[in-house]
Design an enzyme around this catalytic site. Structure first.
Site, PDB file in Angstrom:
ATOM      1  N   ASP A  90       1.652  -0.821  12.603  1.00 37.29           N
ATOM      2  CA  ASP A  90       2.079  -1.941  11.542  1.00 37.29           C
ATOM      3  C   ASP A  90       2.014  -3.301  11.902  1.00 37.29           C
ATOM      4  O   ASP A  90       2.989  -3.398  13.187  1.00 37.29           O
ATOM      5  CB  ASP A  90       3.175  -1.331  10.675  1.00 37.29           C
ATOM      6  CG  ASP A  90       3.616  -1.827   9.536  1.00 37.29           C
ATOM      7  OD1 ASP A  90       3.251  -1.070   8.344  1.00 37.29           O
ATOM      8  OD2 ASP A  90       3.965  -3.201   9.485  1.00 37.29           O
ATOM      9  N   ASP A 111       5.046  -4.788  11.172  1.00 40.62           N
ATOM     10  CA  ASP A 111       6.209  -4.178  11.373  1.00 40.62           C
ATOM     11  C   ASP A 111       6.548  -4.760  12.745  1.00 40.62           C
ATOM     12  O   ASP A 111       8.211  -5.133  13.005  1.00 40.62           O
ATOM     13  CB  ASP A 111       6.260  -2.355  11.927  1.00 40.62           C
ATOM     14  CG  ASP A 111       6.876  -1.862  10.938  1.00 40.62           C
ATOM     15  OD1 ASP A 111       7.138  -2.814   9.786  1.00 40.62           O
ATOM     16  OD2 ASP A 111       6.699  -0.785  10.460  1.00 40.62           O
ATOM     17  N   THR A 152      -0.438   8.092  -0.995  1.00 41.15           N
ATOM     18  CA  THR A 152      -2.142   8.023  -1.183  1.00 41.15           C
ATOM     19  C   THR A 152      -3.343   6.496  -0.674  1.00 41.15           C
ATOM     20  O   THR A 152      -4.201   6.494  -0.888  1.00 41.15           O
ATOM     21  CB  THR A 152      -2.067   7.909  -2.935  1.00 41.15           C
ATOM     22  OG1 THR A 152      -1.640   5.917  -2.868  1.00 41.15           O
ATOM     23  CG2 THR A 152      -1.003   8.914  -3.407  1.00 41.15           C
ATOM     24  N   ARG A 190       0.904  -1.583  -0.262  1.00 45.46           N
ATOM     25  CA  ARG A 190      -0.258   0.035  -0.034  1.00 45.46           C
ATOM     26  C   ARG A 190       0.871   1.310   0.119  1.00 45.46           C
ATOM     27  O   ARG A 190       1.655   1.097   0.620  1.00 45.46           O
ATOM     28  CB  ARG A 190      -0.745   0.328   1.061  1.00 45.46           C
ATOM     29  CG  ARG A 190      -2.033   0.654   0.892  1.00 45.46           C
ATOM     30  CD  ARG A 190      -2.708   0.733   2.486  1.00 45.46           C
ATOM     31  NE  ARG A 190      -2.236   1.475   3.321  1.00 45.46           N
ATOM     32  CZ  ARG A 190      -3.173   2.599   4.658  1.00 45.46           C
ATOM     33  NH1 ARG A 190      -4.322   0.979   4.817  1.00 45.46           N
ATOM     34  NH2 ARG A 190      -2.592   3.052   5.711  1.00 45.46           N
TER      35      ARG A 190
END
Ligand code: HSX
Ligand code: HSX
Length: 208
Positions: free
Chosen positions: A201, A204, A107, A103
């Site tokens: 995330d 992560d 945006t 992703r």
């Protein structure tokens, strides 16, 4: 259709650990694996079975069932790979396909980079793996890839840990026959399209 795991105190406790920003990687992996296991078992509940009789050690027959149909896992890299082991824990020799979608963090638009899938995937039930369903864009792109390979929508089970209402709505309207199985539906998305309260995330936190 959307299936949310039963909101038991056990599940909420597991989710609380992995949402905590102070939870270190080892614990994050261990406890998220426990939730993943629940998702996989729930996913398997949606597969067809057929009648199957066995004889028990007491010489009695037991009229049971057995799994019917072939499955495969498809992980959306990178975060989805963290769910592969949980699937293998339940299905030893399961085949696993990979789709790399990233992703764009500016945006929030997904971009497809790579895919490698079992060649007979159209004959299989697919457990699509991605822990986070934010806007639904990434998983939706993965579903497009699967459909192009001949996988019917009703044979796709999308497993994820945390979804946003937007992500859920995306699937409900775009793919009404696809089953989404999630552990929790969060409040929503922030201005960067991150799920809130969320857990940050996932990739992560799991991989570093
Ligand atoms: C089947 O797919 C079983 O659950 C196995 O775990 C897995 C192996 O299939 P295959 O790759 O040998 O065809 O549904
Ligand atoms: C994260 O972004 C997740 O693991 C998904 O692959 C993706 C979810 O975002 P979205 O495409 O649903 O907005 O890295």
């Amino acid at each position: 259709t959307v299936h949310v795991l039963p909101q038991t105190p056990q599940l909420i406790a597991l989710l609380t650990i992995i949402r905590d920003k102070n939870t270190q990687r080892g614990d994050f992996i261990f406890y998220s694996n426990r939730i993943i296991r629940l998702l996989v078992e729930e996913g398997l509940n949606h597969l067809p079975v057929k009648e199957h009789e066995v004889t028990t050690p007491l010489g009695r027959t037991y009229a049971g069932v057995r799994f019917e149909g072939k499955i495969c896992g498809v992980s959306i890299m990178r975060a989805g790979e963290s769910m592969e082991q949980g699937l293998r824990d339940c299905c030893r020799s399961v085949r696993i396909g990979k789709i790399l979608i990233q992703r764009d963090e500016e945006t929030a638009q997904p971009k497809l980079f790579y895919h490698k899938l079992p060649n007979d995937i159209a004959d299989r039930w697919v457990l699509l793996l991605d822990p986070m369903n934010a806007t639904g864009g990434s998983a939706s792109m993965a579903v497009q890839v699967l459909k192009e390979k001949g996988v019917a929508e009703e044979r796709i089970l999308f497993l994820n840990l945390i979804a946003s209402p937007e992500g859920i709505e995306h699937f409900a309207s775009k793919y009404p026959k696809l089953r989404v199985i999630t552990a929790f539906i969060d409040e929503g998305l922030d201005d960067k399209n991150y799920i809130v309260p969320g857990l940050g995330d996932f990739g992560d936190r799991h991989f570093g």
